[in-house]
Design a protein around this motif. Structure first.
Motif, PDB file in Angstrom:
ATOM      1  N   LEU A   1      -0.010  -1.042   0.099  1.00 24.04           N
ATOM      2  CA  LEU A   1       0.201  -0.348  -0.521  1.00 24.04           C
ATOM      3  C   LEU A   1       0.450   1.390  -0.218  1.00 24.04           C
ATOM      4  N   GLU A   2       0.710   2.294  -0.771  1.00 19.93           N
ATOM      5  CA  GLU A   2       1.309   3.417  -0.783  1.00 19.93           C
ATOM      6  C   GLU A   2       1.565   3.886   0.238  1.00 19.93           C
ATOM      7  N   SER A   3       1.742   5.034   0.835  1.00 21.53           N
ATOM      8  CA  SER A   3       1.520   5.753   1.972  1.00 21.53           C
ATOM      9  C   SER A   3       0.814   6.938   2.284  1.00 21.53           C
ATOM     10  N   LEU A   4       0.466   7.288   3.101  1.00 18.97           N
ATOM     11  CA  LEU A   4      -0.675   8.412   3.590  1.00 18.97           C
ATOM     12  C   LEU A   4      -0.558   9.281   4.322  1.00 18.97           C
ATOM     13  N   ASP A   5      -0.370  10.937   4.437  1.00 16.23           N
ATOM     14  CA  ASP A   5      -0.531  10.790   6.038  1.00 16.23           C
ATOM     15  C   ASP A   5      -1.707  12.486   6.291  1.00 16.23           C
ATOM     16  N   LEU A   6      -1.398  13.280   6.847  1.00 16.50           N
ATOM     17  CA  LEU A   6      -2.852  13.703   6.591  1.00 16.50           C
ATOM     18  C   LEU A   6      -1.816  15.103   6.170  1.00 16.50           C
ATOM     19  N   ARG A   7      -1.015  15.206   5.604  1.00 19.76           N
ATOM     20  CA  ARG A   7      -0.153  15.765   4.801  1.00 19.76           C
ATOM     21  C   ARG A   7      -0.170  15.928   4.130  1.00 19.76           C
ATOM     22  N   ASP A   8       0.114  14.814   3.128  1.00 23.71           N
ATOM     23  CA  ASP A   8      -0.839  14.415   1.876  1.00 23.71           C
ATOM     24  C   ASP A   8      -2.413  14.668   1.248  1.00 23.71           C
ATOM     25  N   LEU A   9      -3.058  14.009   2.161  1.00 24.41           N
ATOM     26  CA  LEU A   9      -4.308  14.364   2.764  1.00 24.41           C
ATOM     27  C   LEU A   9      -4.958  15.954   2.087  1.00 24.41           C
ATOM     28  N   ASP A  10      -3.884  16.980   3.163  1.00 21.38           N
ATOM     29  CA  ASP A  10      -3.746  18.712   2.943  1.00 21.38           C
ATOM     30  C   ASP A  10      -3.455  18.786   1.496  1.00 21.38           C
ATOM     31  N   ALA A  11      -2.456  18.192   1.016  1.00 17.76           N
ATOM     32  CA  ALA A  11      -2.024  18.365  -0.514  1.00 17.76           C
ATOM     33  C   ALA A  11      -2.956  18.685  -1.244  1.00 17.76           C
ATOM     34  N   TRP A  12      -3.390  17.075  -0.971  1.00 13.18           N
ATOM     35  CA  TRP A  12      -3.976  16.973  -2.185  1.00 13.18           C
ATOM     36  C   TRP A  12      -5.947  17.374  -2.082  1.00 13.18           C
TER      37      TRP A  12
ATOM     38  N   LEU B   1      -3.809  12.383  -6.668  1.00 20.84           N
ATOM     39  CA  LEU B   1      -3.600  11.368  -5.333  1.00 20.84           C
ATOM     40  C   LEU B   1      -2.397  10.669  -6.260  1.00 20.84           C
ATOM     41  N   TYR B   2      -2.993   9.870  -7.659  1.00 20.46           N
ATOM     42  CA  TYR B   2      -2.409   8.810  -8.130  1.00 20.46           C
ATOM     43  C   TYR B   2      -1.155   9.389  -8.327  1.00 20.46           C
ATOM     44  N   ARG B   3      -0.808  10.873  -9.492  1.00 19.09           N
ATOM     45  CA  ARG B   3       0.530  10.900  -9.384  1.00 19.09           C
ATOM     46  C   ARG B   3       0.982  12.058  -8.365  1.00 19.09           C
ATOM     47  N   MET B   4       0.077  12.474  -7.062  1.00 21.13           N
ATOM     48  CA  MET B   4       0.875  13.298  -5.947  1.00 21.13           C
ATOM     49  C   MET B   4       1.858  11.435  -5.585  1.00 21.13           C
ATOM     50  N   LYS B   5       1.504  10.278  -5.292  1.00 14.69           N
ATOM     51  CA  LYS B   5       2.016   9.430  -5.251  1.00 14.69           C
ATOM     52  C   LYS B   5       3.619   8.546  -6.347  1.00 14.69           C
ATOM     53  N   ARG B   6       3.426   9.395  -7.047  1.00 12.23           N
ATOM     54  CA  ARG B   6       4.310   8.956  -8.687  1.00 12.23           C
ATOM     55  C   ARG B   6       3.343   6.971  -8.741  1.00 12.23           C
TER      56      ARG B   6
ATOM     57  N   ALA C   1      -6.852  20.039  -5.680  1.00 12.96           N
ATOM     58  CA  ALA C   1      -8.007  19.555  -6.351  1.00 12.96           C
ATOM     59  C   ALA C   1      -8.677  21.249  -6.311  1.00 12.96           C
ATOM     60  N   ALA C   2      -8.218  21.628  -5.854  1.00 15.62           N
ATOM     61  CA  ALA C   2      -9.109  23.254  -5.716  1.00 15.62           C
ATOM     62  C   ALA C   2      -8.393  24.383  -6.872  1.00 15.62           C
ATOM     63  N   VAL C   3      -7.392  24.614  -7.429  1.00 12.89           N
ATOM     64  CA  VAL C   3      -6.437  24.831  -8.436  1.00 12.89           C
ATOM     65  C   VAL C   3      -6.794  23.519  -9.971  1.00 12.89           C
ATOM     66  N   SER C   4      -7.321  22.442  -9.840  1.00 15.72           N
ATOM     67  CA  SER C   4      -7.079  21.200 -10.961  1.00 15.72           C
ATOM     68  C   SER C   4      -8.264  20.839 -11.467  1.00 15.72           C
ATOM     69  N   ASP C   5      -8.472  20.639 -12.591  1.00 14.07           N
ATOM     70  CA  ASP C   5      -9.804  20.176 -13.682  1.00 14.07           C
ATOM     71  C   ASP C   5      -9.128  18.894 -13.505  1.00 14.07           C
ATOM     72  N   ALA C   6      -8.626  18.335 -13.242  1.00 11.48           N
ATOM     73  CA  ALA C   6      -7.987  16.754 -13.637  1.00 11.48           C
ATOM     74  C   ALA C   6      -9.074  16.478 -12.562  1.00 11.48           C
ATOM     75  N   HIS C   7      -9.189  14.733 -12.496  1.00  8.23           N
ATOM     76  CA  HIS C   7      -9.954  13.554 -11.399  1.00  8.23           C
ATOM     77  C   HIS C   7      -9.811  13.890 -10.436  1.00  8.23           C
ATOM     78  N   PRO C   8      -9.411  13.433  -9.088  1.00  8.44           N
ATOM     79  CA  PRO C   8      -9.330  13.978  -7.842  1.00  8.44           C
ATOM     80  C   PRO C   8      -8.316  12.666  -7.588  1.00  8.44           C
ATOM     81  N   LEU C   9      -8.244  11.388  -7.820  1.00  4.43           N
ATOM     82  CA  LEU C   9      -8.212  10.438  -7.819  1.00  4.43           C
ATOM     83  C   LEU C   9      -6.181  10.284  -8.968  1.00  4.43           C
ATOM     84  N   ASP C  10      -6.875  10.832  -9.478  1.00 12.20           N
ATOM     85  CA  ASP C  10      -5.857  11.078 -10.536  1.00 12.20           C
ATOM     86  C   ASP C  10      -4.410  12.350 -10.259  1.00 12.20           C
TER      87      ASP C  10
END
Length: 256
Positions: free
Chosen positions: A222-233, A248-253, A237-246
């Motif tokens: 499983l890819e690691s996530l923490d609260l900082r990742d969630l906040d960055a996500w 997240l996937y890019r953020m976690k490479r 998402a607030a400034v992007s038109d991309a799918h939110p899960l995309d």
């Protein structure tokens, strides 16, 4: 499933409003699951196992499968509300299912496991009924996990006791057979690409705490996530038109 995430939590990013929203969203799921329990006995008195298995999660459409400890139900509901508020993502909380396993087991035992003329139950029959109910529930959970695009495992001290330091070893133990089963199966379940998940989803829219047992658990897959990742996500998402899960996937490479 496309991707699984190991979400390490010590406190919550979401607030009371997110929790209330999560409770509202998942009240409907719990109501659906509970409403099916009394319909499981066939007209001939034989239990329909296929009907049981299919009816645990009737028509529940979710993108994220949330696996959590019973003690972390509030965290899970808050996360569900937060995901819906900020990303319009629907989640499935596993306790909507196994929370009613005992209700179904009581129904089965009352109908099939009582000793004739007594107020007691057959030990051998209860062993068999418990095995059947838990096997059907496990299969239904895996089916739901397969349908969801990704999994969030809420990694807290309530769910996993670290063998050494969970951040370094990514292994530990759990006393929950459901957590053990879900995490183990999340490493074995088939991986489907993002397009498969979203196409299927669009097509669908168009049409045991008392036992002193411990299980070894590994979250290395499983890819690691923490609260900082969630906040960055959320901020991304607030400034992007991309799918939110995309995002997240890019953020976690994660490979897409």
């Amino acid at each position: 499933m496309f991707q699984g995430f190991n979400l390490a939590l010590k406190n919550a990013l979401w607030d009371g409003q997110d929790l209330a929203y999560g409770e509202l969203l998942h009240a409907g799921q719990r109501k659906q699951v509970k409403a099916t329990i009394d319909a499981f006995a066939g007209h001939d008195g034989v239990l329909d196992a296929s009907k049981m298995q299919a009816s645990w999660f009737p028509q529940i459409d979710a993108q994220i499968f949330i696996s959590h400890s019973h003690a972390d139900a509030t965290f899970a509901l808050g996360l569900a509300g937060w995901l819906k508020t900020h990303f319009d993502l629907d989640s499935f909380i596993d306790s909507c299912a196994w929370g009613y396993a005992d209700d179904l087991l009581a129904l089965v035992d009352k109908k099939f496991c009582r000793n004739p003329g007594e107020g007691t139950y057959s030990y051998s029959k209860r062993n068999r009924s418990t095995s059947h109910v838990h096997m059907m529930l496990s299969t239904a959970l895996v089916t739901m996990m397969d349908r969801c695009e990704c999994l969030f495992f809420l990694n807290t001290p309530s769910s996993i006791t670290p063998a050494d330091v969970i951040g370094e070893t990514e292994t530990g133990t759990t006393t929950s057979p459901w957590i053990y089963s879900e995490i183990a199966l999340s490493g074995l379940i088939r991986r489907k690409n993002v397009c498969q998940h979203r196409r299927v989803r669009e097509e669908a829219r168009a049409v045991a705490d008392s036992l002193p047992l411990r299980y070894d658990v590994s979250v290395r897959h499983l890819e690691s996530l923490d609260l900082r990742d969630l906040d960055a996500w959320r901020r991304g998402a607030a400034v992007s038109d991309a799918h939110p899960l995309d995002l997240l996937y890019r953020m976690k490479r994660s490979p897409g």
